[in-house]
Design a protein around this motif. Sequence first.
Motif, mmCIF file in Angstrom:
data_model
loop_
_atom_site.group_PDB
_atom_site.id
_atom_site.type_symbol
_atom_site.label_atom_id
_atom_site.label_comp_id
_atom_site.label_asym_id
_atom_site.label_seq_id
_atom_site.Cartn_x
_atom_site.Cartn_y
_atom_site.Cartn_z
ATOM 1 N N HIS A 21 0.816 -1.215 0.000
ATOM 2 C CA HIS A 21 0.000 0.000 0.000
ATOM 3 C C HIS A 21 0.850 1.265 0.000
ATOM 4 O O HIS A 21 0.498 2.247 -0.643
ATOM 5 N N GLY A 22 1.972 1.232 0.703
ATOM 6 C CA GLY A 22 2.862 2.389 0.716
ATOM 7 C C GLY A 22 3.449 2.660 -0.660
ATOM 8 O O GLY A 22 3.542 3.811 -1.096
ATOM 9 N N MET A 23 3.837 1.588 -1.355
ATOM 10 C CA MET A 23 4.394 1.753 -2.703
ATOM 11 C C MET A 23 3.324 2.234 -3.681
ATOM 12 O O MET A 23 3.617 3.009 -4.587
ATOM 13 N N GLU A 24 2.095 1.768 -3.496
ATOM 14 C CA GLU A 24 1.002 2.244 -4.352
ATOM 15 C C GLU A 24 0.837 3.753 -4.203
ATOM 16 O O GLU A 24 0.709 4.478 -5.198
ATOM 17 N N ILE A 25 0.872 4.232 -2.973
ATOM 18 C CA ILE A 25 0.742 5.672 -2.723
ATOM 19 C C ILE A 25 1.896 6.427 -3.361
ATOM 20 O O ILE A 25 1.689 7.476 -3.987
ATOM 21 N N ALA A 26 3.107 5.893 -3.246
ATOM 22 C CA ALA A 26 4.270 6.555 -3.842
ATOM 23 C C ALA A 26 4.129 6.643 -5.361
ATOM 24 O O ALA A 26 4.437 7.681 -5.961
ATOM 25 N N ARG A 27 3.654 5.572 -5.996
ATOM 26 C CA ARG A 27 3.465 5.595 -7.457
ATOM 27 C C ARG A 27 2.356 6.574 -7.845
ATOM 28 O O ARG A 27 2.457 7.266 -8.858
ATOM 29 N N LEU A 28 1.309 6.633 -7.049
ATOM 30 C CA LEU A 28 0.245 7.598 -7.331
ATOM 31 C C LEU A 28 0.752 9.026 -7.174
ATOM 32 O O LEU A 28 0.389 9.913 -7.949
ATOM 33 N N GLN A 29 1.593 9.258 -6.190
ATOM 34 C CA GLN A 29 2.189 10.594 -6.027
ATOM 35 C C GLN A 29 3.049 10.939 -7.231
ATOM 36 O O GLN A 29 3.015 12.079 -7.722
ATOM 37 N N GLN A 30 3.807 9.961 -7.730
ATOM 38 C CA GLN A 30 4.601 10.190 -8.945
ATOM 39 C C GLN A 30 3.693 10.500 -10.129
ATOM 40 O O GLN A 30 3.995 11.369 -10.944
ATOM 41 N N THR A 31 2.588 9.784 -10.238
ATOM 42 C CA THR A 31 1.639 10.012 -11.324
ATOM 43 C C THR A 31 1.116 11.438 -11.289
ATOM 44 O O THR A 31 1.123 12.144 -12.303
#
Length: 146
Positions: A21-31
Amino acid sequence: LCQARAYFHISIELRLSKSAHGMEIARLQQTVQTLQDVLKFCDSTQVLKEAINMFAARKRKDDSTISPMAAAAATIQPEAEGLLRLAQDRLTAAEKDNRNVYLEDVPKPADLPEIRPQTMVKTNMPLSETMLTPRVKLFQWTAGAI
């Protein structure tokens, strides 16, 4: 825009894996950051503004003479805006879930693994004999002209 799509796609894969879940948030922030950069570029580029205006004007007149390049350029900003809304909504929901349920640390963008290109088509496969054998003589109409 393609990079933002890749980040968003990876975030979907991470969400479906239900373990990062933390990595998902990081990728969404990058998006979100990448799409904001795209939109900033769209606002600062005069050629893109002109293409969007020309495309909108011709679309209202139902004129089909617009160049494919202008039509493609005119779609960048609306597409980026739509994906940005989607990514921001998903980011808000993911952050809420992480804050209330998962409590995972969100890694920094530099700590995320690189997104590597994938081969989508095998190129070392030979064509079948049926694809190599012509069924119709394509240029038989030119035989009499010579």
